[in-house]
Motif scaffolding. Structure first.
Motif, PDB file in Angstrom:
ATOM      1  N   HIS A 257       0.659  -1.029  -0.269  1.00  0.00           N
ATOM      2  CA  HIS A 257      -0.358   0.191   0.367  1.00  0.00           C
ATOM      3  C   HIS A 257       1.337   1.404   0.179  1.00  0.00           C
ATOM      4  O   HIS A 257       1.466   1.482   1.198  1.00  0.00           O
ATOM      5  CB  HIS A 257      -1.023  -0.526   1.474  1.00  0.00           C
ATOM      6  CG  HIS A 257      -1.437  -0.917   1.324  1.00  0.00           C
ATOM      7  ND1 HIS A 257      -0.669  -2.631   1.946  1.00  0.00           N
ATOM      8  CD2 HIS A 257      -3.162  -1.609   1.332  1.00  0.00           C
ATOM      9  CE1 HIS A 257      -2.053  -2.892   1.747  1.00  0.00           C
ATOM     10  NE2 HIS A 257      -3.565  -2.713   1.565  1.00  0.00           N
ATOM     11  N   ILE A 258       1.207   2.287  -1.206  1.00  0.00           N
ATOM     12  CA  ILE A 258       1.416   3.530  -1.004  1.00  0.00           C
ATOM     13  C   ILE A 258       0.651   4.017  -0.161  1.00  0.00           C
ATOM     14  O   ILE A 258      -0.646   4.325  -0.181  1.00  0.00           O
ATOM     15  CB  ILE A 258       1.362   3.952  -2.585  1.00  0.00           C
ATOM     16  CG1 ILE A 258       2.078   3.083  -3.501  1.00  0.00           C
ATOM     17  CG2 ILE A 258       1.984   5.359  -2.669  1.00  0.00           C
ATOM     18  CD1 ILE A 258       2.355   3.538  -4.832  1.00  0.00           C
ATOM     19  N   THR A 259       2.037   4.687   0.939  1.00  0.00           N
ATOM     20  CA  THR A 259       0.899   5.749   1.783  1.00  0.00           C
ATOM     21  C   THR A 259       1.274   7.085   1.959  1.00  0.00           C
ATOM     22  O   THR A 259       2.476   7.232   2.240  1.00  0.00           O
ATOM     23  CB  THR A 259       0.852   4.799   2.964  1.00  0.00           C
ATOM     24  OG1 THR A 259       0.365   3.637   3.083  1.00  0.00           O
ATOM     25  CG2 THR A 259       0.387   5.097   3.849  1.00  0.00           C
ATOM     26  N   SER A 260       0.428   7.467   0.903  1.00  0.00           N
ATOM     27  CA  SER A 260       1.087   9.240   0.864  1.00  0.00           C
ATOM     28  C   SER A 260       0.291  10.136   0.216  1.00  0.00           C
ATOM     29  O   SER A 260      -0.752   9.841  -0.657  1.00  0.00           O
ATOM     30  CB  SER A 260       2.215   8.923  -0.565  1.00  0.00           C
ATOM     31  OG  SER A 260       2.682  10.017  -0.737  1.00  0.00           O
ATOM     32  N   ASN A 319      -2.176   6.854  -4.798  1.00  0.00           N
ATOM     33  CA  ASN A 319      -2.189   6.047  -3.497  1.00  0.00           C
ATOM     34  C   ASN A 319      -3.275   5.593  -3.765  1.00  0.00           C
ATOM     35  O   ASN A 319      -4.581   5.375  -1.714  1.00  0.00           O
ATOM     36  CB  ASN A 319      -2.282   7.125  -2.464  1.00  0.00           C
ATOM     37  CG  ASN A 319      -3.058   8.469  -2.432  1.00  0.00           C
ATOM     38  OD1 ASN A 319      -4.257   8.559  -3.127  1.00  0.00           O
ATOM     39  ND2 ASN A 319      -3.319   9.688  -1.722  1.00  0.00           N
ATOM     40  N   SER A 322      -4.351   1.841  -1.127  1.00  0.00           N
ATOM     41  CA  SER A 322      -4.501   2.535   0.143  1.00  0.00           C
ATOM     42  C   SER A 322      -5.744   2.407   0.779  1.00  0.00           C
ATOM     43  O   SER A 322      -6.527   2.654   1.606  1.00  0.00           O
ATOM     44  CB  SER A 322      -3.654   3.386   0.557  1.00  0.00           C
ATOM     45  OG  SER A 322      -3.748   4.541   0.394  1.00  0.00           O
ATOM     46  N   TYR A 330      -6.515  10.414   4.171  1.00  0.00           N
ATOM     47  CA  TYR A 330      -5.778  11.147   4.453  1.00  0.00           C
ATOM     48  C   TYR A 330      -6.551  12.996   5.142  1.00  0.00           C
ATOM     49  O   TYR A 330      -6.774  13.439   3.870  1.00  0.00           O
ATOM     50  CB  TYR A 330      -4.689  11.795   2.282  1.00  0.00           C
ATOM     51  CG  TYR A 330      -4.143  10.294   2.854  1.00  0.00           C
ATOM     52  CD1 TYR A 330      -2.816   9.936   3.578  1.00  0.00           C
ATOM     53  CD2 TYR A 330      -4.873   9.527   1.655  1.00  0.00           C
ATOM     54  CE1 TYR A 330      -2.549   8.280   3.605  1.00  0.00           C
ATOM     55  CE2 TYR A 330      -4.284   8.289   1.216  1.00  0.00           C
ATOM     56  CZ  TYR A 330      -2.929   7.575   2.262  1.00  0.00           C
ATOM     57  OH  TYR A 330      -2.601   6.468   1.965  1.00  0.00           O
TER      58      TYR A 330
END
Length: 350
Positions: A257-260, A319, A322, A330
């Protein structure tokens, strides 16, 4: 699909770390029991914020010593638990004298040791691993090789090594090793969190973190003459902590999971600080010419190859997974940076 018994304790390795501390706090606030490992229980300064949580939550928090480089060091901690959140891994990019010893060994050996313990302890059902977008890409120039200059979870960093971007190299090796170990058994599954540059308020008053150092340099005039014209993904530490907990307790969660939250130029951080704090801090107001970065970059730990491969290059991080897989939301980078500056001020770090 793994459903985790929320009555059982959750193991968090590297419990005193920047991300891990928030994971521990949130789990305790949700009424869960936590076993957090630290390097030394005698280092009161490093674990002061965890001792405060222990005062508040009593028996719900157990602090234990464990050594990433020692075989079997995590067996006892993991015994009788179903969920292990492995965050312990060194994070620094400057002042590296021996990348193998300082970065690669603890990242790789530590991952191996924790996962071998999970193999030995029959109760474990799921491991959540803190990786990094550094395991997805090394330099921004790598984005020229992917569609729309946008990285997704399908991509792997292939351009780092011991001498070029060794931190990224250590994270890539450790995550690959984790997937290899996971594939060889069927009892526990692996869910990976790949954060971009993690910022936001710290629960500890320590100054030795890369994120805190970055913000301190931004505020105290170290970058007064300007910053490199480079794009970076940023994400709030509290959102990253939430991502780990969602990854642990969402039965269907799987994969990387790209968490950005957002990719912005480095100068964008200064702009947000200036908008919110006016002239209080000596933030940079412009970008440095690339030629100048070649000259002064090495003083800030920026090698020539880093400058060549990152300044003025595109970067996008997708993202969406995610959000859809974990249900993560976010917060804005405005909130992240403002809270970060306020926390540093309150803690007397600036």
């Amino acid at each position: 699909m793994k459903s985790i018994n929320s009555e059982l304790p959750v193991v968090v390795t590297g419990g005193s770390g920047y991300i891990a501390s928030w994971i521990v706090k949130y789990l305790l606030e949700e009424g869960k029991s936590v076993r957090a490992t630290v390097r030394s229980l005698k280092d009161n300064k490093k674990i002061a914020h965890l001792l405060e949580l222990k005062d508040q939550f009593k028996d719900k928090l157990t602090l234990l010593e464990a050594d990433l480089l020692q075989d079997g060091s995590f067996d006892q901690t993991i015994e009788g638990t179903e969920l292990v959140i492995h965050t312990a891994s060194p994070f620094f990019v400057a002042g590296i004298k021996n990348a193998q010893k300082q970065l690669v060994d603890p990242a790789l050996q530590g991952t191996r040791n924790v996962l071998e313990s999970c193999n030995r302890v029959s109760s474990v059902k799921r491991v959540v691993l803190t990786s990094s977008v550094a395991a997805i890409h090394s330099d921004n120039i790598d984005s020229l090789q992917v569609p729309n200059n946008t990285f997704t979870e399908e991509h792997w960093n292939t351009t780092s090594n011991l001498t070029h971007q060794p931190y990224a190299y250590s994270k890539t090796l450790a995550e690959k090793e984790a997937w290899e170990i996971q594939k060889k058994q069927t009892r526990w599954d692996l869910v990976v969190i790949n954060p971009s540059f993690v910022m936001g308020p710290s629960l500890s008053k320590r100054l030795d973190g890369t994120s805190v150092e970055f913000m301190k340099n931004m505020l105290t005039g170290v970058f007064r003459t300007g910053v490199p014209d480079t794009k970076m993904g940023f994400v709030d530490v509290r959102d990253v902590a939430r991502a780990h907990i969602l990854a642990g307790f969402t039965p269907n969660a799987k994969g990387r999971h790209i968490t950005s939250a957002e990719v912005i130029p480095m100068l964008g951080v200064a702009k947000i600080v200036k908008e919110n704090f006016g002239k209080k801090y000596s933030v940079p107001t412009g970008n440095l010419p690339k030629a100048l970065v070649y000259v002064i970059g090495p003083f800030f730990g920026l090698s020539w190859s880093y400058t060549k491969n990152n300044i003025g290059q595109p970067l996008n991080l997708n993202n969406e997974y995610s959000k859809s897989d974990l249900g993560l939301t976010y917060r804005s980078l405005n909130e992240t940076f403002v809270d970060h500056v306020n926390q540093m001020q309150t803690s007397g770090l600036i």
